[in-house]
Design a protein around this motif. Structure first.
Motif, PDB file in Angstrom:
ATOM      1  N   PRO A   1       2.674  17.830   7.295  1.00 36.76           N
ATOM      2  CA  PRO A   1       3.105  16.451   7.039  1.00 36.76           C
ATOM      3  C   PRO A   1       2.506  15.463   8.037  1.00 36.76           C
ATOM      4  CG  PRO A   1       4.831  17.653   8.178  1.00 36.76           C
ATOM      5  CD  PRO A   1       3.762  18.660   7.831  1.00 36.76           C
ATOM      6  N   PHE A   2       2.241  14.266   7.552  1.00 43.58           N
ATOM      7  CA  PHE A   2       1.700  13.192   8.386  1.00 43.58           C
ATOM      8  C   PHE A   2       0.414  13.614   9.090  1.00 43.58           C
ATOM      9  CE2 PHE A   2       6.339  12.304   8.279  1.00 43.58           C
ATOM     10  CZ  PHE A   2       6.290  11.063   7.636  1.00 43.58           C
ATOM     11  N   THR A   3      -0.399  14.371   8.385  1.00 47.26           N
ATOM     12  CA  THR A   3      -1.716  14.733   8.903  1.00 47.26           C
ATOM     13  C   THR A   3      -2.737  13.868   8.178  1.00 47.26           C
ATOM     14  OG1 THR A   3      -1.034  17.002   9.333  1.00 47.26           O
ATOM     15  CG2 THR A   3      -3.393  16.579   9.236  1.00 47.26           C
ATOM     16  N   PHE A   4      -3.357  12.977   8.886  1.00 45.40           N
ATOM     17  CA  PHE A   4      -4.236  11.999   8.256  1.00 45.40           C
ATOM     18  C   PHE A   4      -5.684  12.467   8.281  1.00 45.40           C
ATOM     19  CE2 PHE A   4      -0.535   9.966  10.095  1.00 45.40           C
ATOM     20  CZ  PHE A   4       0.027   9.394   8.965  1.00 45.40           C
ATOM     21  N   TYR A   5      -5.923  13.576   7.589  1.00 44.14           N
ATOM     22  CA  TYR A   5      -7.284  14.038   7.519  1.00 44.14           C
ATOM     23  C   TYR A   5      -7.644  14.244   6.057  1.00 44.14           C
ATOM     24  CZ  TYR A   5      -5.635  18.814   6.608  1.00 44.14           C
ATOM     25  OH  TYR A   5      -5.060  19.923   6.048  1.00 44.14           O
ATOM     26  N   PRO A   6      -8.923  14.184   5.679  1.00 41.45           N
ATOM     27  CA  PRO A   6     -10.038  13.964   6.590  1.00 41.45           C
ATOM     28  C   PRO A   6     -10.356  12.488   6.803  1.00 41.45           C
ATOM     29  CG  PRO A   6     -10.882  14.424   4.432  1.00 41.45           C
ATOM     30  CD  PRO A   6      -9.380  14.421   4.311  1.00 41.45           C
ATOM     31  N   ALA A   7      -9.307  11.674   6.961  1.00 44.54           N
ATOM     32  CA  ALA A   7      -9.533  10.259   7.238  1.00 44.54           C
ATOM     33  C   ALA A   7     -10.437  10.080   8.449  1.00 44.54           C
ATOM     34  CB  ALA A   7      -8.202   9.552   7.460  1.00 44.54           C
ATOM     35  N   ALA A   8     -10.395  11.043   9.368  1.00 43.25           N
ATOM     36  CA  ALA A   8     -11.230  10.954  10.566  1.00 43.25           C
ATOM     37  C   ALA A   8     -12.718  10.947  10.224  1.00 43.25           C
ATOM     38  CB  ALA A   8     -10.904  12.099  11.510  1.00 43.25           C
ATOM     39  N   ALA A   9     -13.042  11.384   9.005  1.00 39.31           N
ATOM     40  CA  ALA A   9     -14.439  11.341   8.575  1.00 39.31           C
ATOM     41  C   ALA A   9     -14.877   9.902   8.299  1.00 39.31           C
ATOM     42  CB  ALA A   9     -14.637  12.198   7.324  1.00 39.31           C
ATOM     43  N   TYR A  10     -13.904   9.028   8.089  1.00 33.10           N
ATOM     44  CA  TYR A  10     -14.214   7.642   7.761  1.00 33.10           C
ATOM     45  C   TYR A  10     -13.945   6.703   8.946  1.00 33.10           C
ATOM     46  CZ  TYR A  10     -13.651   9.898   3.244  1.00 33.10           C
ATOM     47  OH  TYR A  10     -13.736  10.775   2.194  1.00 33.10           O
ATOM     48  N   MET A  11     -13.018   7.084   9.814  1.00 32.06           N
ATOM     49  CA  MET A  11     -12.677   6.248  10.952  1.00 32.06           C
ATOM     50  C   MET A  11     -11.973   7.102  11.996  1.00 32.06           C
ATOM     51  SD  MET A  11      -9.150   4.283   9.866  1.00 32.06           S
ATOM     52  CE  MET A  11      -8.686   4.116  11.582  1.00 32.06           C
ATOM     53  N   GLU A  12     -11.838   6.593  13.180  1.00 32.03           N
ATOM     54  CA  GLU A  12     -11.088   7.287  14.217  1.00 32.03           C
ATOM     55  C   GLU A  12      -9.609   6.956  14.032  1.00 32.03           C
ATOM     56  OE1 GLU A  12     -10.682   9.969  17.179  1.00 32.03           O
ATOM     57  OE2 GLU A  12     -12.586   9.345  16.265  1.00 32.03           O
ATOM     58  N   VAL A  13      -8.820   7.962  13.674  1.00 35.90           N
ATOM     59  CA  VAL A  13      -7.413   7.732  13.380  1.00 35.90           C
ATOM     60  C   VAL A  13      -6.571   7.889  14.646  1.00 35.90           C
ATOM     61  CG1 VAL A  13      -5.424   8.529  12.071  1.00 35.90           C
ATOM     62  CG2 VAL A  13      -7.669   8.494  11.001  1.00 35.90           C
ATOM     63  N   ASP A  14      -5.796   6.877  14.944  1.00 38.72           N
ATOM     64  CA  ASP A  14      -4.844   6.940  16.045  1.00 38.72           C
ATOM     65  C   ASP A  14      -3.517   7.421  15.464  1.00 38.72           C
ATOM     66  OD1 ASP A  14      -2.917   6.456  18.014  1.00 38.72           O
ATOM     67  OD2 ASP A  14      -3.967   4.693  18.782  1.00 38.72           O
ATOM     68  N   GLN A  15      -3.232   8.724  15.646  1.00 37.91           N
ATOM     69  CA  GLN A  15      -2.050   9.325  15.031  1.00 37.91           C
ATOM     70  C   GLN A  15      -0.767   8.585  15.418  1.00 37.91           C
ATOM     71  OE1 GLN A  15      -2.326  12.483  13.183  1.00 37.91           O
ATOM     72  NE2 GLN A  15      -0.262  12.040  12.482  1.00 37.91           N
ATOM     73  N   GLU A  16      -0.622   8.260  16.692  1.00 41.23           N
ATOM     74  CA  GLU A  16       0.586   7.582  17.137  1.00 41.23           C
ATOM     75  C   GLU A  16       0.690   6.172  16.570  1.00 41.23           C
ATOM     76  OE1 GLU A  16       2.547   8.608  21.076  1.00 41.23           O
ATOM     77  OE2 GLU A  16       0.412   8.815  21.564  1.00 41.23           O
ATOM     78  N   ALA A  17      -0.433   5.495  16.445  1.00 41.16           N
ATOM     79  CA  ALA A  17      -0.416   4.143  15.887  1.00 41.16           C
ATOM     80  C   ALA A  17       0.079   4.158  14.451  1.00 41.16           C
ATOM     81  CB  ALA A  17      -1.813   3.522  15.963  1.00 41.16           C
ATOM     82  N   VAL A  18      -0.309   5.180  13.709  1.00 41.27           N
ATOM     83  CA  VAL A  18       0.165   5.305  12.329  1.00 41.27           C
ATOM     84  C   VAL A  18       1.652   5.624  12.297  1.00 41.27           C
ATOM     85  CG1 VAL A  18      -0.073   6.567  10.160  1.00 41.27           C
ATOM     86  CG2 VAL A  18      -2.109   6.028  11.500  1.00 41.27           C
ATOM     87  N   MET A  19       2.063   6.611  13.077  1.00 42.93           N
ATOM     88  CA  MET A  19       3.468   7.021  13.061  1.00 42.93           C
ATOM     89  C   MET A  19       4.399   5.922  13.577  1.00 42.93           C
ATOM     90  SD  MET A  19       3.386   9.980  11.685  1.00 42.93           S
ATOM     91  CE  MET A  19       5.080  10.503  11.940  1.00 42.93           C
ATOM     92  N   ASN A  20       3.891   5.059  14.429  1.00 49.37           N
ATOM     93  CA  ASN A  20       4.710   3.977  14.953  1.00 49.37           C
ATOM     94  C   ASN A  20       5.044   2.928  13.897  1.00 49.37           C
ATOM     95  OD1 ASN A  20       4.905   5.045  17.536  1.00 49.37           O
ATOM     96  ND2 ASN A  20       3.172   3.878  18.350  1.00 49.37           N
ATOM     97  N   ARG A  21       4.408   3.024  12.728  1.00 51.21           N
ATOM     98  CA  ARG A  21       4.738   2.108  11.630  1.00 51.21           C
ATOM     99  C   ARG A  21       6.075   2.465  10.988  1.00 51.21           C
ATOM    100  NH1 ARG A  21       0.273   0.474  14.219  1.00 51.21           N
ATOM    101  NH2 ARG A  21      -0.797  -1.207  13.122  1.00 51.21           N
ATOM    102  N   TYR A  22       6.556   3.671  11.234  1.00 43.36           N
ATOM    103  CA  TYR A  22       7.793   4.125  10.603  1.00 43.36           C
ATOM    104  C   TYR A  22       8.996   3.854  11.487  1.00 43.36           C
ATOM    105  CZ  TYR A  22       4.398   6.829   7.862  1.00 43.36           C
ATOM    106  OH  TYR A  22       3.334   7.224   7.092  1.00 43.36           O
ATOM    107  N   MET A  23      10.115   3.518  10.827  1.00 44.43           N
ATOM    108  CA  MET A  23      11.384   3.320  11.509  1.00 44.43           C
ATOM    109  C   MET A  23      12.294   4.519  11.208  1.00 44.43           C
ATOM    110  SD  MET A  23      10.766   0.349  12.848  1.00 44.43           S
ATOM    111  CE  MET A  23      12.348  -0.285  13.390  1.00 44.43           C
ATOM    112  N   ILE A  24      13.361   4.671  11.959  1.00 49.08           N
ATOM    113  CA  ILE A  24      14.304   5.761  11.718  1.00 49.08           C
ATOM    114  C   ILE A  24      14.815   5.723  10.282  1.00 49.08           C
ATOM    115  CG2 ILE A  24      16.605   6.656  12.284  1.00 49.08           C
ATOM    116  CD1 ILE A  24      14.489   7.464  14.268  1.00 49.08           C
ATOM    117  N   GLY A  25      15.025   4.535   9.762  1.00 50.73           N
ATOM    118  CA  GLY A  25      15.478   4.404   8.376  1.00 50.73           C
ATOM    119  C   GLY A  25      14.485   4.972   7.381  1.00 50.73           C
ATOM    120  N   ASP A  26      13.192   4.833   7.676  1.00 55.88           N
ATOM    121  CA  ASP A  26      12.156   5.411   6.809  1.00 55.88           C
ATOM    122  C   ASP A  26      12.262   6.933   6.816  1.00 55.88           C
ATOM    123  OD1 ASP A  26      11.024   2.865   6.253  1.00 55.88           O
ATOM    124  OD2 ASP A  26       9.896   2.956   8.134  1.00 55.88           O
ATOM    125  N   TYR A  27      12.442   7.497   8.010  1.00 57.97           N
ATOM    126  CA  TYR A  27      12.595   8.951   8.107  1.00 57.97           C
ATOM    127  C   TYR A  27      13.838   9.403   7.346  1.00 57.97           C
ATOM    128  CZ  TYR A  27       9.126   8.930  11.904  1.00 57.97           C
ATOM    129  OH  TYR A  27       7.978   8.787  12.647  1.00 57.97           O
TER     130      TYR A  27
END
Length: 255
Positions: A143-169
């Motif tokens: 879950p929440f594995t953003f690949y192979p997005a890295a083939a298109y850009m450098e993915v900041d895993q924490e930056a993506v996950m920080n978009r979610y709030m506890i309510g989203d989880y």
């Protein structure tokens, strides 16, 4: 939680696997690693997969190591929210159904409009939220594995996950609990950035009683049991034994 199970392994039936080993050899390696409850979940290909043959391959391998608890699963793709690449009927012969969302290297899968943190987070969440509403799914893998997005850009895993709030989880977890869908602890947890980014979500899953599977995602002998490399991290989650996922059925009767 005892780290003696691994339900995410691939045989030579998966196109992305190496072809120089057998399923029985993989089972032998799993046993050497101390794994007791294991499964194979080869990728599903609409133009190629014969579910019954896939299950029989696992049965034949398991017969060579009867002391091991072996299951026949399958890994399917979510093409876009709510739509898998296999029918419920085709999947009914497997002991468990694992879903990856998304495998963006599959050209049939809808991609985000942009490879930004916001778009990646929204696309992943929409897929996971719809997956949680499918009653015949058993495990969400990596879950929440953003690949192979890295083939298109450098993915900041924490930056993506920080978009979610506890309510989203919690909204996602509500669906997982309703349909008894487990979350996979994937071998990627050996990677510090991935492990750190997923910690809030996984802790929330533990506190709310979500079940957990474990997966090495092994496609060749050399990475069998690689999930055990994340032992320290998984132990720190303090997951009780009763939250360990076990397949619901062993070698479905109609197989």
């Amino acid at each position: 939680m005892k780290l003696d199970f691994d339900y995410h392994n691939h045989t030579m039936l998966s196109r992305c696997s190496r072809k120089d080993y057998t399923a029985a050899e993989m089972l032998q390696r799993m046993q050497e690693k101390g794994l007791k409850h294991v499964g194979f979940s080869d990728h599903y290909y609409a133009d190629e997969t014969n579910p019954l043959n896939q299950v029989r391959l696992v049965r034949q391998a398991a017969a060579q190591l009867p002391e091991m608890d072996v299951y026949a699963g399958v890994e399917v793709d979510m093409l876009w929210p709510g739509h898998l690449d296999a029918s419920e009927e085709a999947l009914s012969v497997f002991d468990y159904v694992s879903v990856a969302c998304p495998h963006w290297h599959n050209p049939a899968i809808v991609r985000p409009l942009f490879y930004t943190a916001d778009c990646l987070a929204q696309t992943q969440y929409d897929m996971l939220l719809s997956l949680a509403e499918i009653p015949y799914v058993d495990v969400v893998v990596h879950p929440f594995t953003f690949y192979p997005a890295a083939a298109y850009m450098e993915v900041d895993q924490e930056a993506v996950m920080n978009r979610y709030m506890i309510g989203d989880y919690d909204r996602l977890i509500d669906g997982l609990l309703k349909n008894q869908i487990a979350v996979e602890l994937h071998a990627n947890l050996k990677k510090p950035d991935y492990a750190r980014a997923l910690l809030p979500f996984l802790k929330r899953c533990v506190s709310r009683g979500v079940h957990f599977s474990m997966g090495s995602d092994a496609h060749w002998l050399g990475v069998v049991g690689s999930i055990l490399g994340a032992r320290e991290y998984i132990d720190a989650l303090q997951i009780p034994d009763e939250l360990a996922f076990r397949p619901k059925r062993k070698y479905a009767e109609n197989a």
